[in-house]
Structure formats: C-alpha cells, structure tokens
Scaffold this motif. Structure first.
Motif, PDB file in Angstrom:
ATOM      1  N   ASP A 182      -0.543 -16.320   6.778  1.00 20.34           N
ATOM      2  CA  ASP A 182      -0.010 -15.147   7.463  1.00 20.34           C
ATOM      3  C   ASP A 182       0.271 -14.051   6.438  1.00 20.34           C
ATOM      4  N   VAL A 183       0.177 -12.804   6.888  1.00 17.75           N
ATOM      5  CA  VAL A 183       0.278 -11.656   5.993  1.00 17.75           C
ATOM      6  C   VAL A 183       1.390 -10.726   6.472  1.00 17.75           C
ATOM      7  N   VAL A 184       2.093 -10.151   5.521  1.00 22.23           N
ATOM      8  CA  VAL A 184       3.044  -9.066   5.764  1.00 22.23           C
ATOM      9  C   VAL A 184       2.558  -7.853   4.978  1.00 22.23           C
ATOM     10  N   VAL A 185       2.654  -6.671   5.568  1.00 25.21           N
ATOM     11  CA  VAL A 185       2.231  -5.436   4.908  1.00 25.21           C
ATOM     12  C   VAL A 185       3.459  -4.603   4.550  1.00 25.21           C
ATOM     13  N   GLN A 186       3.493  -4.122   3.338  1.00 23.89           N
ATOM     14  CA  GLN A 186       4.570  -3.227   2.888  1.00 23.89           C
ATOM     15  C   GLN A 186       3.971  -1.855   2.608  1.00 23.89           C
ATOM     16  N   LEU A 187       4.539  -0.821   3.221  1.00 24.89           N
ATOM     17  CA  LEU A 187       4.129   0.555   2.967  1.00 24.89           C
ATOM     18  C   LEU A 187       5.186   1.229   2.097  1.00 24.89           C
ATOM     19  N   ASP A 188       4.776   1.716   0.943  1.00 22.91           N
ATOM     20  CA  ASP A 188       5.695   2.345  -0.005  1.00 22.91           C
ATOM     21  C   ASP A 188       5.748   3.846   0.245  1.00 22.91           C
ATOM     22  N   GLU A 189       6.950   4.368   0.502  1.00 23.27           N
ATOM     23  CA  GLU A 189       7.127   5.792   0.795  1.00 23.27           C
ATOM     24  C   GLU A 189       8.204   6.431  -0.088  1.00 23.27           C
ATOM     25  N   PRO A 190       8.026   6.412  -1.404  1.00 20.66           N
ATOM     26  CA  PRO A 190       9.061   6.986  -2.278  1.00 20.66           C
ATOM     27  C   PRO A 190       9.186   8.503  -2.190  1.00 20.66           C
ATOM     28  N   ASN A 191       8.161   9.198  -1.680  1.00 23.56           N
ATOM     29  CA  ASN A 191       8.217  10.663  -1.587  1.00 23.56           C
ATOM     30  C   ASN A 191       8.607  11.165  -0.204  1.00 23.56           C
ATOM     31  N   ALA A 210       0.862  -1.189   0.000  1.00 29.23           N
ATOM     32  CA  ALA A 210       0.000   0.000   0.000  1.00 29.23           C
ATOM     33  C   ALA A 210       0.888   1.226   0.000  1.00 29.23           C
ATOM     34  N   ALA A 211       0.406   2.282  -0.602  1.00 20.88           N
ATOM     35  CA  ALA A 211       1.129   3.552  -0.523  1.00 20.88           C
ATOM     36  C   ALA A 211       1.158   4.007   0.923  1.00 20.88           C
ATOM     37  N   GLY A 212       2.302   4.476   1.384  1.00 20.92           N
ATOM     38  CA  GLY A 212       2.414   4.965   2.744  1.00 20.92           C
ATOM     39  C   GLY A 212       1.670   6.276   2.928  1.00 20.92           C
ATOM     40  N   PRO A 213       1.370   6.656   4.164  1.00 20.76           N
ATOM     41  CA  PRO A 213       0.516   7.826   4.410  1.00 20.76           C
ATOM     42  C   PRO A 213       1.124   9.145   3.954  1.00 20.76           C
ATOM     43  N   LEU A 214       2.444   9.300   4.042  1.00 28.10           N
ATOM     44  CA  LEU A 214       3.049  10.576   3.664  1.00 28.10           C
ATOM     45  C   LEU A 214       3.163  10.711   2.150  1.00 28.10           C
ATOM     46  N   THR A 215       3.508   9.630   1.482  1.00 24.58           N
ATOM     47  CA  THR A 215       3.499   9.659   0.015  1.00 24.58           C
ATOM     48  C   THR A 215       2.080   9.879  -0.497  1.00 24.58           C
ATOM     49  N   LEU A 216       1.112   9.241   0.144  1.00 26.58           N
ATOM     50  CA  LEU A 216      -0.282   9.434  -0.256  1.00 26.58           C
ATOM     51  C   LEU A 216      -0.700  10.886  -0.072  1.00 26.58           C
ATOM     52  N   ALA A 217      -0.345  11.479   1.068  1.00 29.64           N
ATOM     53  CA  ALA A 217      -0.694  12.874   1.334  1.00 29.64           C
ATOM     54  C   ALA A 217       0.038  13.824   0.393  1.00 29.64           C
ATOM     55  N   ALA A 218       1.215  13.403  -0.079  1.00 31.43           N
ATOM     56  CA  ALA A 218       1.966  14.227  -1.025  1.00 31.43           C
ATOM     57  C   ALA A 218       1.384  14.164  -2.430  1.00 31.43           C
ATOM     58  N   GLN A 219       0.807  13.032  -2.788  1.00 31.52           N
ATOM     59  CA  GLN A 219       0.352  12.821  -4.159  1.00 31.52           C
ATOM     60  C   GLN A 219      -1.118  13.167  -4.390  1.00 31.52           C
ATOM     61  N   ILE A 220      -1.938  13.117  -3.352  1.00 37.10           N
ATOM     62  CA  ILE A 220      -3.377  13.363  -3.507  1.00 37.10           C
ATOM     63  C   ILE A 220      -3.694  14.826  -3.228  1.00 37.10           C
ATOM     64  N   GLU A 221      -4.639  15.366  -3.980  1.00 37.26           N
ATOM     65  CA  GLU A 221      -5.078  16.742  -3.786  1.00 37.26           C
ATOM     66  C   GLU A 221      -6.347  16.811  -2.943  1.00 37.26           C
ATOM     67  N   LEU A 222      -6.475  17.907  -2.222  1.00 38.84           N
ATOM     68  CA  LEU A 222      -7.746  18.260  -1.595  1.00 38.84           C
ATOM     69  C   LEU A 222      -8.705  18.752  -2.667  1.00 38.84           C
ATOM     70  N   PRO A 223      -9.990  18.853  -2.391  1.00 37.09           N
ATOM     71  CA  PRO A 223     -10.921  19.413  -3.384  1.00 37.09           C
ATOM     72  C   PRO A 223     -10.515  20.802  -3.867  1.00 37.09           C
ATOM     73  N   SER A 224      -9.773  21.539  -3.040  1.00 35.54           N
ATOM     74  CA  SER A 224      -9.326  22.881  -3.411  1.00 35.54           C
ATOM     75  C   SER A 224      -8.181  22.867  -4.415  1.00 35.54           C
ATOM     76  N   GLY A 225      -7.565  21.706  -4.634  1.00 38.38           N
ATOM     77  CA  GLY A 225      -6.438  21.615  -5.551  1.00 38.38           C
ATOM     78  C   GLY A 225      -5.091  21.596  -4.864  1.00 38.38           C
TER      79      GLY A 225
END
Length: 330
Positions: free
Chosen positions: A152-161, A102-117
């Motif tokens: 069993d499951v392992v989770v990987q968080l991707d944080e390239p940004n 899954a995309a990590g939270p900081l990369t996600l917050a960096a890549q996604i826009e708010l409705p305001s742009g």
C-alpha cells in the motif's frame, strides 16, 4: 519526511526501511544535485512537461533535455534500490506501507518558470496544466511503486511555499513584476485537483513558519504535516477542528539540526503531549491520530543526527502508544 543526507540510494534505503517499520518512504537525496532536489525531481514525474534550468531556477522546456534525463535516471535508481532492499529485508508480502513524496502543485508553480522567465504562478492556465500533469504523474508513480512492491502507498505533497502564494509575497522576474496573491478558494481547488486524482491517501506537508491551517484542513487530504515549533495559540482552534474532522496530524517534533547537548525522547515527546492536553483531547489521541516526524526533511542534516532523529521518532511513537498518561503533568 523524505529527504536524506548522502548520495547512495541503497545505503539510505536500507537505513530508512530498517528504522521506520510502520511507515517507510522512498528516499530523496538532494545532495546529488540537479534533478535530485524537490523541484528538479518532478521533471521525472510530470506528464508531457519537462524541466530545464535557467540562471535562477528550473524552467519549463519544450522538449526533454539533460535535466529531464538526469531526473528520470536518478528516480529509476532510487526505485530499483527500494525494490531490492524491500525484497532482501523481508518486507515483501507483509503489510508494510511505503510513502512517496512530491512537490505540491502551488509550490511547484511558485518555483518553476515559464519559458518567458515569469513564474508559472503568474499564468492561471499554466497552473492548471501543471497541476493536472502533476496529478497524473504522481498517480502513475504511486501505481508503479504499488506494483513493484506489492505494498500500500501513501502520497505526501510538500507545500513549503503555500503561505507566500496566498500572501502574494513572491518576487517576480523583475522589481516591477509582481506575483498576485492566490485566493484561498482557488488554492484549495488546485490542491484538491491533485489530491483527488490519487488512489492513495494524501498527506499535505507544510513546514513553513506560518502554515495556513484552515485551508489545509478544508482540503481532501487525510493528514496534515506541520512543524510543532511553529504552532501558536491562534492555531489551536484549527488543529482541534482538524482532529474533529477525522484527519490525522503528523507533528514535526524532532529538529532537523542537532541541538546543543544531549536530547532525550521525553524532551521530544513533551510538545506533542502538551498540545493534545491544550486541545482537550484524551491522551489516547496520541496513539490513534498523531504521527511523529522530524520538523522537515533531513537532507541537510549530518548523517549521525539524521539516524538519531529516526531513532527518536520511533521512541516517541512507542511512548505515545504504550503509556501516554505517564508523559508529563496535565
């Protein structure tokens, strides 16, 4: 690491399960377009948040739309393919482990826009809401896979940004709009909010050219995944402290693009051996604490090289486990 070339989830899943017996993963096929890439796929996992597209990026939407439906349909098809191939390959009822990305939270917050742009990253309240939604969604996703496969499951968080987030290097909606640098303690709190919400062990993956290793080491992740080509002398102390802290390292040893000429597993193995020697750890560490991987996702690689990359990973892993002392001079 997750992404794979092509558009057929059953064919990709059969390849990954066949070539990676120790730690297979749910494949990502970004070539399918919107909703299948690292960021768009998160619209299928976020809880009470949905994404749409803008002229520049993905954007938070007030209600589910075509992007959200497409992302959910694609993820459902991937899960169905995984469950089917898991059964037909004889993996059911074994001790095999499956990794989810899954995309990590900081990369996600960096890549996604708010409705305001503006980027989500510009609004601390929105970052908190997004990270909490992601934490809940990833945990639910992992639980579904655990129940489907009995594995069993392992989770990987991707944080390239992550480095850009810390340095304030991201561009705003206009040339006059700046995106603040996020202090490391604040960034760690965001990462740990997601990591600590998981029942599964979490790997933090940053294949960028300058990963913030001290920050990554301090998080609650059990392993760090980095591109070995970007490791310099200044990083050695942090890597040694990471291993001393009991964490594992996933070393990106295999290039994501095919090198010129023929490359052997011995050539691929050498940087990992040299790193452990420089850190002063015994060669047995290669078997106990080091995992071998491509430098980053293989979604943009030609299929023949992607298959070769998995074979090389398996060969290097076997060499690290069976006879690490024979791999080059100290």
């Amino acid at each position: 690491m997750g992404s794979w070339p092509g558009t057929d989830p059953r064919e990709a899943t059969a390849t990954v399960l066949g070539e990676l017996p120790d730690l297979a993963h749910l494949v990502e096929l970004p070539a399918r377009g919107i909703g299948a890439d690292m960021i768009g796929r998160m619209s299928a996992l976020l809880v009470d948040m949905r994404l749409d597209t803008s002229t520049r990026a993905y954007r938070l939407a007030a209600r589910p739309g075509a992007v959200s439906r497409r992302a959910r349909d694609l993820l459902r098809a991937d899960l169905d393919a995984l469950e089917e191939v898991w059964e037909t390959s004889g993996s059911a009822g074994t001790d095999r482990v499956i990794k989810l990305q899954a995309a990590g939270p900081l990369t996600l917050a960096a890549q996604i826009e708010l409705p305001s742009g503006h980027r989500v990253l510009t609004d601390p309240g929105a970052v908190r809401d997004l990270s909490e939604s992601l934490a809940e969604g990833v945990a639910a996703h992992a639980e579904e896979v655990r129940k489907r496969l009995g594995a069993d499951v392992v989770v990987q968080l991707d944080e390239p940004n992550l480095r850009e987030v810390l340095d304030g290097a991201l561009r705003g909606a206009s040339v006059l709009d700046t995106v603040r640098a996020v202090p490391e303690p604040e960034a760690q709190a965001v990462l740990d909010r997601v990591i600590e919400a998981q029942r599964a062990p979490v790997v933090l993956h940053d294949c960028s050219a300058n990963p913030p290793l001290p920050l990554l080491r301090r998080t609650a992740a059990v392993a760090l995944a980095i591109d070995v080509a970007h490791i310099g002398t200044a990083d050695l102390d942090s890597l040694g402290e990471t291993l001393d802290a009991g964490k594992k390292l996933v070393l990106g040893l295999i290039p994501t693009t095919e090198p010129a000429g023929t490359v052997t597993w011995r050539e691929i193995a050498e940087p990992g051996v040299r790193l452990i020697d420089r850190l002063g750890f015994p060669r047995a560490t290669l078997a106990r604490r080091i995992l071998v991987a491509p430098a980053c996702g293989l979604g943009g690689a030609p299929l023949p090289w992607a298959r070769r990359a998995l074979t090389l990973a398996a060969e290097v892993t076997r060499a690290y486990a069976e006879d690490p002392e024979s791999l080059g001079a100290r």
